[in-house]
Design a protein around this motif. Structure first.
Motif, PDB file in Angstrom:
ATOM      1  N   ASP A 104       0.853  -1.180   0.000  1.00  0.00           N
ATOM      2  CA  ASP A 104       0.000   0.000   0.000  1.00  0.00           C
ATOM      3  C   ASP A 104       0.896   1.241   0.000  1.00  0.00           C
ATOM      4  O   ASP A 104       1.723   1.384  -0.876  1.00  0.00           O
ATOM      5  N   ASP A 105       0.783   2.089   0.987  1.00  0.00           N
ATOM      6  CA  ASP A 105       1.585   3.310   1.027  1.00  0.00           C
ATOM      7  C   ASP A 105       2.627   3.270   2.134  1.00  0.00           C
ATOM      8  O   ASP A 105       3.007   4.300   2.695  1.00  0.00           O
ATOM      9  N   GLU A 106       3.137   2.064   2.425  1.00  0.00           N
ATOM     10  CA  GLU A 106       4.139   1.921   3.469  1.00  0.00           C
ATOM     11  C   GLU A 106       5.356   1.151   2.968  1.00  0.00           C
ATOM     12  O   GLU A 106       5.228   0.240   2.154  1.00  0.00           O
ATOM     13  N   TRP A 107       6.521   1.527   3.479  1.00  0.00           N
ATOM     14  CA  TRP A 107       7.708   0.695   3.356  1.00  0.00           C
ATOM     15  C   TRP A 107       7.647  -0.372   4.438  1.00  0.00           C
ATOM     16  O   TRP A 107       7.409  -0.065   5.605  1.00  0.00           O
ATOM     17  N   TRP A 108       7.857  -1.626   4.052  1.00  0.00           N
ATOM     18  CA  TRP A 108       7.977  -2.727   5.002  1.00  0.00           C
ATOM     19  C   TRP A 108       9.395  -3.263   4.892  1.00  0.00           C
ATOM     20  O   TRP A 108       9.817  -3.707   3.824  1.00  0.00           O
ATOM     21  N   LEU A 109      10.126  -3.239   6.005  1.00  0.00           N
ATOM     22  CA  LEU A 109      11.495  -3.741   6.032  1.00  0.00           C
ATOM     23  C   LEU A 109      11.608  -4.856   7.061  1.00  0.00           C
ATOM     24  O   LEU A 109      11.400  -4.640   8.266  1.00  0.00           O
ATOM     25  N   TYR A 110      11.906  -6.052   6.567  1.00  0.00           N
ATOM     26  CA  TYR A 110      12.145  -7.209   7.414  1.00  0.00           C
ATOM     27  C   TYR A 110      13.650  -7.352   7.614  1.00  0.00           C
ATOM     28  O   TYR A 110      14.431  -7.147   6.675  1.00  0.00           O
ATOM     29  N   ARG A 126      19.858  -9.295  19.715  1.00  0.00           N
ATOM     30  CA  ARG A 126      19.112  -8.970  20.930  1.00  0.00           C
ATOM     31  C   ARG A 126      20.079  -8.855  22.107  1.00  0.00           C
ATOM     32  O   ARG A 126      21.241  -9.269  22.021  1.00  0.00           O
ATOM     33  N   PRO A 127      19.624  -8.310  23.244  1.00  0.00           N
ATOM     34  CA  PRO A 127      20.519  -8.166  24.399  1.00  0.00           C
ATOM     35  C   PRO A 127      21.084  -9.489  24.904  1.00  0.00           C
ATOM     36  O   PRO A 127      22.182  -9.512  25.462  1.00  0.00           O
ATOM     37  N   ASP A 128      20.344 -10.594  24.700  1.00  0.00           N
ATOM     38  CA  ASP A 128      20.803 -11.897  25.192  1.00  0.00           C
ATOM     39  C   ASP A 128      21.771 -12.595  24.238  1.00  0.00           C
ATOM     40  O   ASP A 128      22.216 -13.705  24.501  1.00  0.00           O
ATOM     41  N   GLY A 129      22.095 -11.959  23.089  1.00  0.00           N
ATOM     42  CA  GLY A 129      23.044 -12.544  22.142  1.00  0.00           C
ATOM     43  C   GLY A 129      22.413 -13.343  21.030  1.00  0.00           C
ATOM     44  O   GLY A 129      23.103 -13.729  20.085  1.00  0.00           O
ATOM     45  N   SER A 130      21.113 -13.616  21.129  1.00  0.00           N
ATOM     46  CA  SER A 130      20.436 -14.298  20.038  1.00  0.00           C
ATOM     47  C   SER A 130      20.043 -13.283  18.973  1.00  0.00           C
ATOM     48  O   SER A 130      20.234 -12.077  19.144  1.00  0.00           O
ATOM     49  N   HIS A 131      19.509 -13.769  17.849  1.00  0.00           N
ATOM     50  CA  HIS A 131      18.973 -12.911  16.783  1.00  0.00           C
ATOM     51  C   HIS A 131      17.524 -13.289  16.557  1.00  0.00           C
ATOM     52  O   HIS A 131      17.187 -14.475  16.532  1.00  0.00           O
ATOM     53  N   ASP A 132      16.651 -12.279  16.377  1.00  0.00           N
ATOM     54  CA  ASP A 132      15.287 -12.570  15.967  1.00  0.00           C
ATOM     55  C   ASP A 132      14.977 -11.857  14.660  1.00  0.00           C
ATOM     56  O   ASP A 132      15.796 -11.108  14.126  1.00  0.00           O
ATOM     57  N   LEU A 133      13.798 -12.127  14.117  1.00  0.00           N
ATOM     58  CA  LEU A 133      13.352 -11.527  12.866  1.00  0.00           C
ATOM     59  C   LEU A 133      12.311 -10.461  13.177  1.00  0.00           C
ATOM     60  O   LEU A 133      11.305 -10.754  13.848  1.00  0.00           O
ATOM     61  N   ARG A 134      12.540  -9.242  12.687  1.00  0.00           N
ATOM     62  CA  ARG A 134      11.650  -8.122  12.986  1.00  0.00           C
ATOM     63  C   ARG A 134      11.194  -7.414  11.712  1.00  0.00           C
ATOM     64  O   ARG A 134      11.778  -7.570  10.630  1.00  0.00           O
ATOM     65  N   LEU A 135      10.165  -6.600  11.900  1.00  0.00           N
ATOM     66  CA  LEU A 135       9.584  -5.818  10.823  1.00  0.00           C
ATOM     67  C   LEU A 135       9.428  -4.371  11.291  1.00  0.00           C
ATOM     68  O   LEU A 135       8.891  -4.119  12.375  1.00  0.00           O
ATOM     69  N   THR A 136       9.910  -3.447  10.470  1.00  0.00           N
ATOM     70  CA  THR A 136       9.667  -2.018  10.682  1.00  0.00           C
ATOM     71  C   THR A 136       8.880  -1.484   9.500  1.00  0.00           C
ATOM     72  O   THR A 136       9.233  -1.753   8.345  1.00  0.00           O
ATOM     73  N   ARG A 137       7.827  -0.725   9.773  1.00  0.00           N
ATOM     74  CA  ARG A 137       6.989  -0.153   8.728  1.00  0.00           C
ATOM     75  C   ARG A 137       7.059   1.371   8.808  1.00  0.00           C
ATOM     76  O   ARG A 137       6.929   1.951   9.868  1.00  0.00           O
ATOM     77  N   TRP A 138       7.224   1.990   7.628  1.00  0.00           N
ATOM     78  CA  TRP A 138       7.280   3.436   7.535  1.00  0.00           C
ATOM     79  C   TRP A 138       6.269   3.918   6.507  1.00  0.00           C
ATOM     80  O   TRP A 138       6.081   3.271   5.462  1.00  0.00           O
TER      81      TRP A 138
END
Length: 324
Positions: free
Chosen positions: A298-304, A309-321
């Motif tokens: 639509d009218d947003e940027w979606w960045l995956y 993370r603080p505990d040393g692991s990595h997760d998958l996130r989404l930022t929308r603009w």
């Protein structure tokens, strides 16, 4: 929802605020070495398809990249697995990023990267099916290998279709005539510091059935990205293309890369917009923020993206603009 990337303007100046990002997938355990990410997102007009990888620390059963999956969802945030493969099924020490595309006939093609058990070099294969739940690992065909590209290994595919041409961007280990076979003993040339890792491109004119390797398009830089420059996603922008790439200064930062941005008019020559410092980093741990996959919904940027993370692991996130 619709996906339209025909007339994108530049993204917001950013950088990504990972602390405020939506968690799409959690790490298996909240400990160093447990990562979920390496994502790619495809929207076929009805559903969102997510590809991702799970990784475990070295020294464990099914260590390193042990599982890749294709998941499906209606909203781009919540996903359910439709298909998966474990490294054991490939006889491989590890798997890395995979990428799903829609074929010209309405089917699906999945590009997978893994360590070839025969020569312990990274390679990329492809699977095809009429539905992502029906991929058959036994029918995988080679697309790019160390031998076919003249490199020390090739992985992390990103596929872009522009008119009649299919572009496959991939990270590769640059060839070195004096390189010892011992450099591949670990099954991960990227982690030993023996050579650098720019991005190359392969091109197909038949919808992705056969690719021709053209070599380097995004070289490593001179500073924070002097060891690796891995192009992860490309979106059309006014007058050309905008790319998100991972950079690192040395093999000590392998697995913990950060994000830069670059632009191109023709997809073969790229100019960095972030030569002096990364564009986006995590506020936690190593600062790693990598494998950014961008699209417009639509009218947003979606960045995956995969982020530390603080505990040393990595997760998958989404930022929308909002689109500007």
């Amino acid at each position: 929802m619709r996906s339209d990337v025909t007339s994108l303007g530049p993204p917001p100046l950013g950088p990504i605020d990972a602390a405020a990002g939506i968690v799409v997938l959690d790490a298996e355990r909240p400990e160093p070495g447990y990562w979920v990410g390496g994502a790619g997102v495809t929207y076929d007009g009805e559903r969102f398809w997510l590809t991702y990888r799970q990784r475990r620390p070295r020294g464990l059963d099914r260590e390193r990249g042990w599982r890749c999956a294709v998941a499906v969802g209606d909203d781009g945030v919540h996903f359910t697995d439709a298909w998966s493969v474990r490294k054991d099924e490939l006889g491989s020490p590890s798997m890395e990023r995979c990428r799903l595309t829609v074929t010209p006939d309405g089917g699906y093609q999945l590009f997978i990267s893994y360590v070839d058990p025969a020569d312990r070099r990274w390679r990329i294969d492809a699977l095809t099916a009429d539905d992502p739940s029906r991929f058959d690992v036994g029918a995988a065909r080679p697309v790019l290998t160390a031998a076919s590209t003249g490199t020390e290994g090739v992985k992390d595919p990103y596929v872009l279709v522009a008119g009649p041409v299919t572009y496959l961007f991939a990270s590769y280990a640059a060839p070195r005539p004096d390189l010892s076979a011992a450099a591949h003993a670990t099954g991960d040339i990227y982690a030993v510091g023996a050579t650098v890792h720019p991005t190359g491109v392969a091109v197909s004119l038949d919808g992705g059935a056969e690719f021709q390797w053209h070599g380097e398009v995004l070289p490593v830089g001179a500073g924070w990205d002097r060891y690796q420059a891995r192009l992860n996603s490309v979106v059309p922008a006014a007058g050309g293309y905008l790319g998100f790439y991972d950079g690192s200064a040395g093999h000590e930062e392998n697995y913990e890369e950060r994000c830069g941005i670059a632009v191109s008019a023709d997809l073969f020559t790229w100019r960095r917009l972030t030569p002096d410092a990364p564009w986006a980093v995590s506020p936690y741990g190593t600062g790693s923020l990598r494998y950014v996959d961008a699209l417009l919904v639509d009218d947003e940027w979606w960045l995956y993206y995969e982020t530390a993370r603080p505990d040393g692991s990595h997760d998958l996130r989404l930022t929308r603009w909002p689109r500007r």
